[in-house]
Design a protein around this motif. Structure first.
Motif: not given
Lengths: 165, 654
Positions: B187-190, B214-217, B229-237, B251-256
């Motif tokens: 359920g994560l949306v970024v 984007s999300l960064v670690s 885990a589960g369904d998540n959506m990252i609109l950036g990288n 789903k990652i719409f940017g780059e991994t």
């Protein structure tokens, strides 16, 4: 009664010679034209290969490229894109070198001192190939910044901001 | 005659006997000419093909050269964004590049100087150091505030390429950044909210208002840095300093980007914001300005400096003490500093201000998170935000933790950072919308701000109904008002002259006297705290007159005398009345208006009432008795290098 007139021997010889020379000349043009077209095709192919390598380099981390450099700044990568490739019977061999930006590019480019190669570096991509018996090469050169790796995906949306009064 | 033949009959046998001749030399020449034409056509095609090949090759090289110029310019911007392209000569603002392995005569240029740009036939580049967008050389879009628009032109062998790039300096370039691992159970949306777009956190934000976030670690531990885990959506990288474990439903719409270099994260320490610690680096204040707070039921309103702490026998604060708030915190331009932990059991956090805790912050439920919220949660410990599974809770602002950042059933808009050595981020059913402006919280309130909105009045005039012999020929109408403006600057600068000499719970802090007719009045507070008018002596230093009201303007035009104001009022109303002249009674009314407005009695009456109301708020703890300034800008904590982002890179197309 008048006899029908035929070609004289001289006319026949002259016509035959004329046609013969012309046909010979024309026939000689075709291989040259074909070679020229083939050369053009191969060069285009080599250019496309070099451009693809540059695009791939843009997506890699510059620091990692710098770590993997060999002697003379030679960059090797096991990816098939960087290996010799045969297309339509012609073998294309790419060679990639990476060099730091130095004063040879222009002393005024960086007044405060030359930048760290891990931030920005100069790349030369040479693709060697053979057409017939002659060895050809195309060379592409560019400068890449490490931020190219951090940039958003290519195919950017146009900026949405308008000037606000 | 019989047996005789004519002349034509004698010729005919000759004609019949003539044979057609075979093809001769002219025909051969014609055939040869056609063959030559064919040959030249073939040669021409081959020649054109070669030309096209060279042209195509040079075109590619020209684009690579223009991109090389952009790369050089990006490095110059990175090294000195404040000055590059702004200070210096035209040469200092220009980049010229020629690569020796390209065909001779190749040249790439970029310049911030408009005259040089015309000479070099390149669109001018722009370094916008202001906070608002300005026009650039591409008419399709402006250059955003704090951004650099680069345009490079290159020419190789007659082929020309012009490329442009936009470099922005976001306050914070990520939706969420963590020094440790990031995980989501689903359920994560970024994403990020487009600049300038209004949004509501009442539901998921419309996709048309979103752009990549984007999300960064930076985690380089044994396990993957990012586990979704589960369904998540990252609109950036998605950027990870090590690996990532991503479910099929992610789903990652940017780059991994895996195994990246760790990104710089801002480093804050909550103890630097202790208003009672003289050694704190961000604003120790006079203890008289600080209000101590305790746990309790109800809503905690935070205005000004508020501190919680339980002192131990050794004089230090108990680090395990917990401030419990049962019904939410409303930040009203204030800062709450907690020595220990904060637990908001319901009601969430909203408004404008900051909560800083040396321990953990736990917030349940939501506040009225709106687009103009500027709330900061800064903790040296963990931050836990949770809503209900039936309806997500909302929070808008900056969240910074040096421990674990945990969000469950939340809809968050702002900037989220977990930057401690042992930090980690855990999310479940959480939507994260990056709003880069929330990386900065600035509170600046003057105690006399209540004067400003009162300094503009509207004067109207009503034309009565017109009747002739009992018949209405024109209905009554109210003409559009004239705007009378005063400038309270002088009053504010001499405010100390108006400090109320009277003391007591009914007395406002400032005393502004005004007249109604010849009688002086002022405001005091009733027993219920409401302002009421009472007569008073006038003609003393507390009577506010034209001299203290600054330049008076009517409809934006300054007037310096009562007669000028009267004439302007008459002209305004006549124009509003379709040019008809005012009647005698209307003129008398306008005369009295001019006197009243020029003397400023009405506006001073408003000031007096507002001053009393503000004092009432101060008495209840909601008003501001002294100017309050506080700021936290995450972008200042990045050390040497500002975060930069290429947000646009394409062929220049005006």
């Amino acid at each position: 009664m008048r006899k029908p007139r035929a070609f004289t021997l001289i006319e026949t010889i002259f016509s035959t010679l004329f046609i013969g020379v012309t046909v010979l000349a024309i026939v000689n043009l075709f291989p040259g034209a074909y070679l020229s077209i083939r050369q053009g095709e191969c060069q285009t192919q080599a250019d496309i290969l070099a451009a693809s390598i540059i695009d791939d380099l843009r997506s890699l981390r510059l620091s990692r490229i710098c770590d993997d450099l060999g002697a003379g700044g030679l960059y090797t990568n096991p990816d098939p894109l960087y290996q010799p490739t045969t297309i339509d019977g012609v073998v294309y061999t790419p060679v990639v070198t990476c060099e730091p930006i130095d004063a040879s590019l222009g002393a005024g480019l960086f007044p405060a001192g030359m930048p760290d190669p891990r931030d920005v570096s100069r790349f030369t991509i040479t693709v060697n190939y053979r057409v017939g018996s002659s060895l050809k090469r195309v060379t592409h050169e560019t400068v890449l910044h490490r931020m190219s790796f951090l940039a958003s995906p290519r195919g950017f949306a146009e900026p949405s901001s308008a000037v606000t009064p | 005659m019989m047996g005789s033949t004519s002349m034509s009959d004698r010729r005919l046998p000759k004609l019949r006997r003539r044979r057609s001749r075979a093809a001769g030399l002219p025909t051969v020449i014609m055939v040869v000419a056609l063959m030559m034409l064919l040959a030249f056509t073939v040669v021409g095609v081959a020649f054109n093909h070669l030309n096209l090949t060279f042209r195509s090759s040079n075109s590619m090289r020209a684009q690579e050269l223009s991109e090389a110029v952009l790369a050089i310019a990006i490095e110059r911007v990175r090294l000195d964004v404040e000055n590059f392209g702004i200070k210096g000569t035209a040469d200092d603002k220009t980049i010229r590049l020629s690569l020796d392995k390209l065909p001779e005569g190749n040249i790439g240029v970029l310049t911030f100087d408009s005259n040089r740009a015309k000479a070099l036939r390149v669109p001018v580049s722009t370094n916008n150091r202001t906070d608002s967008s300005v026009e650039g050389s591409n008419p399709r879009f402006g250059v955003p505030g704090q951004a650099v628009h680069l345009v490079a032109r290159a020419e190789v062998g007659g082929a020309v390429s012009v490329m442009e790039a936009l470099i922005e300096f976001p306050k914070f370039p990520y939706s969420i950044a963590s020094k440790g691992p990031i995980s989501s159970s689903g359920g994560l949306v970024v994403a990020a909210v487009r600049q300038g777009v209004d949004y509501s956190l009442g539901g998921p934000i419309d996709p048309s208002a979103l752009e990549p976030g984007s999300l960064v670690s930076n985690s380089q531990g044994s396990g993957p840095a990012v586990t979704l885990a589960g369904d998540n959506m990252i609109l950036g990288n998605l950027e990870s300093a090590s690996g990532a474990d991503l479910s099929i439903g992610t789903k990652i719409f940017g780059e991994t980007k895996l195994y990246t270099d760790p990104v710089p994260l801002p480093q804050l320490d909550a103890t630097d914001y202790d208003p009672l610690n003289p050694a704190s680096t961000h604003g120790a204040v006079d203890p008289d300005q600080v209000q101590m707070v305790n746990s309790g039921a109800g809503i905690l309103s935070v205005k000004g400096y508020n501190v919680f702490g339980q002192k131990l026998s050794d004089g230090n604060y108990n680090p395990s003490a917990t401030l419990t708030v049962d019904n939410g915190i409303r930040l009203k331009g204030g800062v709450l500093y907690v020595n220990g932990n904060l637990n908001v059991s319901s009601g969430g956090v909203s408004g404008k201000g900051a909560i800083i805790a040396t321990g953990n912050i736990t917030v349940h439920g939501d506040g009225e998170a709106t687009t103009d919220n500027e709330a900061a949660l800064v903790s040296n410990g963990n931050i836990v935000l949770s809503g209900a599974s039936s309806e997500k809770a909302k929070f808008a602002g900056l969240v910074y933790s040096k421990g674990k950042l945990q969000a469950t059933n939340m809809r968050l808009a702002g900037v989220f950072v977990a930057a401690g050595e042992d930090s980690s981020v855990e999310m479940a059913d959480t939507e994260l919308y990056q709003v880069a402006e929330k990386a900065k919280v600035e509170i600046s309130e003057e105690s006399t701000d209540f004067l400003v909105p009162l300094s503009k009045l509207t004067s109207t005039l009503t034309i009565p109904k017109v009747t002739v012999d009992g018949v209405t020929v024109a209905e009554a109408k109210t003409l559009p008002g004239a705007t009378i403006e005063y400038d309270p600057t002088t009053l504010k600068q001499h405010l100390s002259d108006y400090l109320n000499p009277y003391s007591g719970p009914t007395e406002p802090k400032y005393l502004f006297k005004f007249k109604v007719g010849s009688v002086g009045y002022r405001h005091v507070l009733s027993a219920t705290g409401a302002p009421i008018m009472v007569p008073t002596t006038a003609d003393d230093k507390y009577l506010v007159g034209p001299g203290q009201l600054g330049t008076i303007k009517i409809n934006g035009v300054a007037v310096s005398s009562e007669s000028e104001l009267r004439d302007a009022l008459v002209a305004h109303f006549q124009a509003a009345n379709e040019g008809k002249p005012l009647s005698a009674s209307q003129l008398d009314y306008v005369n009295s208006l001019a006197t009243m407005y020029f003397q400023g009695d009405q506006v001073v009456r408003n000031y007096s009432q507002a001053a009393a109301e503000e004092s009432a708020l101060v008495n209840t703890g909601e008003g501001q008795s002294a100017p309050f300034h506080w700021r936290l800008d995450l972008s200042e904590f990045f050390g040497g290098s500002k975060p930069m982002q290429i947000t646009y890179w394409a062929r220049f197309q005006p």
